[in-house]
Design an enzyme around this catalytic site. Structure first.
Site, short mmCIF file in Angstrom:
data_model
loop_
_atom_site.label_atom_id
_atom_site.label_comp_id
_atom_site.label_asym_id
_atom_site.label_seq_id
_atom_site.Cartn_x
_atom_site.Cartn_y
_atom_site.Cartn_z
N LEU A 1 47.38 48.83 40.94
CA LEU A 1 48.11 49.97 40.36
C LEU A 1 49.08 50.51 41.42
O LEU A 1 48.84 51.53 42.04
CB LEU A 1 47.10 51.04 39.93
CG LEU A 1 47.62 52.28 39.22
CD1 LEU A 1 48.46 51.92 38.01
CD2 LEU A 1 46.47 53.16 38.81
N HIS A 2 50.19 49.80 41.63
CA HIS A 2 51.15 50.23 42.65
C HIS A 2 52.18 51.17 42.04
O HIS A 2 52.01 51.64 40.92
CB HIS A 2 51.78 49.01 43.33
CG HIS A 2 52.50 48.09 42.40
ND1 HIS A 2 53.86 48.12 42.24
CD2 HIS A 2 52.04 47.13 41.57
CE1 HIS A 2 54.20 47.20 41.34
NE2 HIS A 2 53.11 46.60 40.93
N ALA A 3 53.23 51.46 42.80
CA ALA A 3 54.18 52.51 42.39
C ALA A 3 54.78 52.29 41.01
O ALA A 3 54.88 53.24 40.23
CB ALA A 3 55.29 52.63 43.43
#
Lengths: 151, 89
Positions: free
Chosen positions: B14-16
């Site tokens: 769940l990155h930017a």
């Protein structure tokens, strides 16, 4: 309230050219949906905190940091799509929970390596919290110079 | 209240970008949106709160949605998850 209240400012995280967020080659950031901010095309890899605060998140991959302080939140995202490098080329100078002063080291990015791997090194600073009448100062900046003033 | 669980398939977790789409989507609804992952909890409307979950590939996100538009929010968030976190790339 004191009339001597210091102006609210957000500093440039690195040396480089500040560009408007809408000109950053990342649809999500440039859309402004994540908040007000700017992009900076870094000329050297040392990245500093734009505000005083606490590091609320330092990604394992070293490419993104969030800092909370002065009633605002700031995200510093080094490079575009650089999550895909999985940490290669990034060294964190802080960890989650650290207190950090404005213009103190946040991370180091090996710009040459990141560029060689085919990634855009444009670093994005976004402020997901509401800013009152923010004013962005474009053009070449040194790390620690004022990038945004707000009320 | 409505809820659903989604297991992250994107290797970057769940990155930017997915966190940004989730928070931007969540902001479009009145419902209160809470995302849980392991022992952490995030306000779905706050980008940095969602990012701070530090959710990785293979971990489950539990969405809890409460409010009068919860039905619409649920289907919007489900498709965002599928689109942004559902591909094993």
């Amino acid at each position: 309230m004191s009339i001597f209240k210091k102006k609210n400012t957000i500093l440039s995280p690195c040396d480089g050219e500040i560009v408007e967020l809408k000109n950053v080659k990342d649809e999500l950031f440039s859309s402004g949906l994540l908040g007000y901010g700017f992009g900076i095309k870094p000329t050297q890899g040392e990245v500093f905190s734009p505000i005083d605060g606490v590091v609320t998140n330092a990604f394992d991959t070293g490419h993104a940091y969030s800092i909370e302080g002065d009633g605002i939140e700031v995200l510093v995202h080094i490079g575009i799509d650089t999550v895909e490098l999985d940490g290669e080329g990034f060294s964190a100078r802080v960890k989650q929970g650290d207190k950090i002063k404005r213009h103190s080291p946040l991370a180091y990015a090996d710009l040459e390596l990141i560029t060689k791997k085919g990634y855009d090194t444009t670093t994005v600073v976004v402020i997901p919290t509401e800013l009152k009448s923010p004013k962005l100062s474009l053009g070449n900046k040194k790390a620690g110079e004022i990038a945004i003033e707000y009320r | 209240m409505k809820s659903f669980t989604f297991t992250i398939k994107d290797k970057n977790g769940l990155h930017a970008r997915p966190a940004g789409v989730i928070s931007a989507t969540s902001k479009g609804f009145l419902a209160k949106i809470t995302i849980k992952c392991k022992e952490k909890e995030a306000d779905g409307k706050r980008l940095l709160s969602v990012m701070a979950l530090g959710a990785k590939c293979g971990q489950a996100l539990e969405f809890e949605i409460e409010g009068k538009d919860e039905e619409e929010a649920l289907s919007a968030l489900k498709s965002v998850c599928e689109e942004k976190l559902g591909n094993d790339i």
